[in-house]
Scaffold this active site. Structure first.
Site, mmCIF file in Angstrom:
data_model
loop_
_atom_site.group_PDB
_atom_site.id
_atom_site.type_symbol
_atom_site.label_atom_id
_atom_site.label_comp_id
_atom_site.label_asym_id
_atom_site.label_seq_id
_atom_site.Cartn_x
_atom_site.Cartn_y
_atom_site.Cartn_z
ATOM 1 N N SER B 146 80.466 57.481 47.215
ATOM 2 C CA SER B 146 79.496 56.383 47.284
ATOM 3 C C SER B 146 80.186 55.103 47.776
ATOM 4 O O SER B 146 80.723 55.095 48.891
ATOM 5 C CB SER B 146 78.829 56.210 45.919
ATOM 6 O OG SER B 146 77.675 55.419 46.033
ATOM 7 N N ASP B 222 69.888 63.439 47.632
ATOM 8 C CA ASP B 222 70.537 62.244 47.098
ATOM 9 C C ASP B 222 69.486 61.148 46.924
ATOM 10 O O ASP B 222 68.819 60.751 47.884
ATOM 11 C CB ASP B 222 71.654 61.779 48.047
ATOM 12 C CG ASP B 222 72.553 60.716 47.424
ATOM 13 O OD1 ASP B 222 72.007 59.701 46.929
ATOM 14 O OD2 ASP B 222 73.770 60.909 47.429
ATOM 15 N N HIS B 254 73.150 62.556 43.896
ATOM 16 C CA HIS B 254 74.270 61.617 44.002
ATOM 17 C C HIS B 254 75.276 61.755 42.854
ATOM 18 O O HIS B 254 76.263 61.035 42.798
ATOM 19 C CB HIS B 254 73.705 60.190 44.020
ATOM 20 C CG HIS B 254 74.619 59.155 44.609
ATOM 21 N ND1 HIS B 254 74.952 59.127 45.942
ATOM 22 C CD2 HIS B 254 75.298 58.099 44.042
ATOM 23 C CE1 HIS B 254 75.771 58.117 46.180
ATOM 24 N NE2 HIS B 254 76.007 57.479 45.041
#
Lengths: 276, 276
Positions: B146, B222, B254
């Site tokens: 991320s 995600d 995610h």
């Protein structure tokens, strides 16, 4: 039963579910990992019982079991370690009350109304997951860490024919003889130690043993090893001539870094028994 | 440098250390996994940069990287994601201030005095670990999740020759073009977008690319994919003719269940580059 979350994980699904438990008279939450193999039919089940202060979440997040379970086509169940909720009795200490159910059915107040973790893990939760997921409940195995290792050993021996194999990471081996046990068994079951016997893995090992293979790992640098008393289980296993493997792992402590380090071995061990 | 903890882990040691950071002008904590192979000589290093809200601990506990790193004989470094401490500026939002350093050197108030995560990860921490552990700093690779994927990509491209390979899990690919980026780059670097360019992986990819192999995984489910903008990196990689593999993984979100699911692939990918 209500779905709290479902995440794709190693080709399968890691779910978290909640339900109203009759055994514990409160809402209970558990984790269930279903491998991709479930698409081809019911899969065998490996139970993972957690230790003091844990919930359903710790092992699910930190033990690294899903990858190995996915490879072997095995489901994983992660129950909570005690009843939960506002109306449930608790204690200020970390090792009594919430997070510390010790996998017994309490008979003493104030614990008796909710603290029925033996019945929950032995009867209610198997019924629930067997009815709601594509699991082959004829093929079950069980493991756990610390207090959960105690639970795995005592449930496996106390429910003959239920589990094909049992293993444990740093289990509490002799709760009748250590501070991780005497306090809790007194609180939950009363001062009469005859009621404790079936919850002492070393005693049950000596009396009845387990009809299948056993694997136990404990770290030589486990900071709680004097409370775990692996020597009592080791001597009971030897006296019983129990099929099994007891390993003292050099340098490892009580943490999930230890559990994760040997998870592949444990899942492979159970996979062999579950395939048979 | 002070040792906060060291746990045996997959035959090696998972340590956590703290030190007074010059770059960030505060105490900083990081995790370092040393595989057993370090006993035979210096080992190569894989950096793992974490995402929003994370500390040094998240990936260390949840990503399952140590087992694969142990197998390959690679050290893992887990830096924190921002400066820390009472005197360090912060924001009420989860995505600005502490836990959200974005791997830049802030030039704007109130962030400038401490928020120098680029210098910390690019210069100070490599110097510290290279001096204190048996690491082969000529063989480094970098990955992240991320915001940490954004950091891995921009650091790898911004420090030519430093890293032999770069990978990312669900990286923020185009912070100049999304709410995960515009807000933070404005706060840390000011409103003039020319200062942002070297911190936008898609822009840097289009301008300079990376001299080595690239691997990026993003889940098709995600929940933040509109903020990540993998399409901008994908088109930049293709335009650049960059050696690389971009994978959209069906059904994954995610979470760290996604990261753990593909960790073996990423460690193997870096191991191949680090052996060369």
């Amino acid at each position: 039963m209500k779905t709290l979350s479902e995440n794709a994980c190693f080709g399968g699904v890691q779910g978290v579910y909640t339900h109203a438990s009759k055994a514990c008279a409160c809402d209970m939450t558990f984790g269930l990992f279903l491998p991709e193999a479930v698409k081809r039919g019911p899969v065998p089940v490996l139970w993972y019982l957690s230790g003091l202060t844990c919930t359903h979440e710790n092992a699910m997040v930190k033990a690294g079991a899903q990858g190995w379970a996915a490879r072997e086509g095995i489901a994983l169940v992660f129950p909570d370690t005690s009843p939960r909720g506002e109306g449930v009795a608790d204690d200020e200490a970390y090792d009594l009350g919430k997070g510390a159910g010790f996998y017994v059915n309490a008979t003493e107040e104030p614990w008796a109304p909710h603290y029925r973790m033996w019945d929950y893990v032995a009867e209610e939760l198997p019924g629930l997951i067997g009815a709601n997921f594509a699991l082959d409940m004829e093929r079950q195995a069980i493991t756990g860490h610390s207090m959960g290792g105690h639970g795995a050993l005592t449930l496996a021996m106390g429910l003959p024919g239920r589990f094909r194999s049992v293993s444990a990471f740093a289990p509490i081996c002799n709760p009748s003889g250590a501070d991780w046990g005497r306090k809790q068994l007194t609180a939950y079951l009363g001062a009469d130690e005859t009621a404790w016997a079936r919850h002492d893995a070393s005693k049950v090992m000596r009396e009845t043993g387990f009809d299948g293979p056993l694997l136990v790992d404990t770290g030589t640098k486990d900071q709680f090893i004097d409370l775990l008393r692996p020597e009592t289980l080791a001597s009971a296993v030897a006296e019983r001539r129990q099929q099994g493997e007891l390993r003292l792992q050099p340098g490892y402590d009580h943490s999930y870094f230890f559990v994760a380090s040997f998870m592949e071995d444990h899942v492979s061990f159970h996979a062999e028994a579950l395939e048979a």
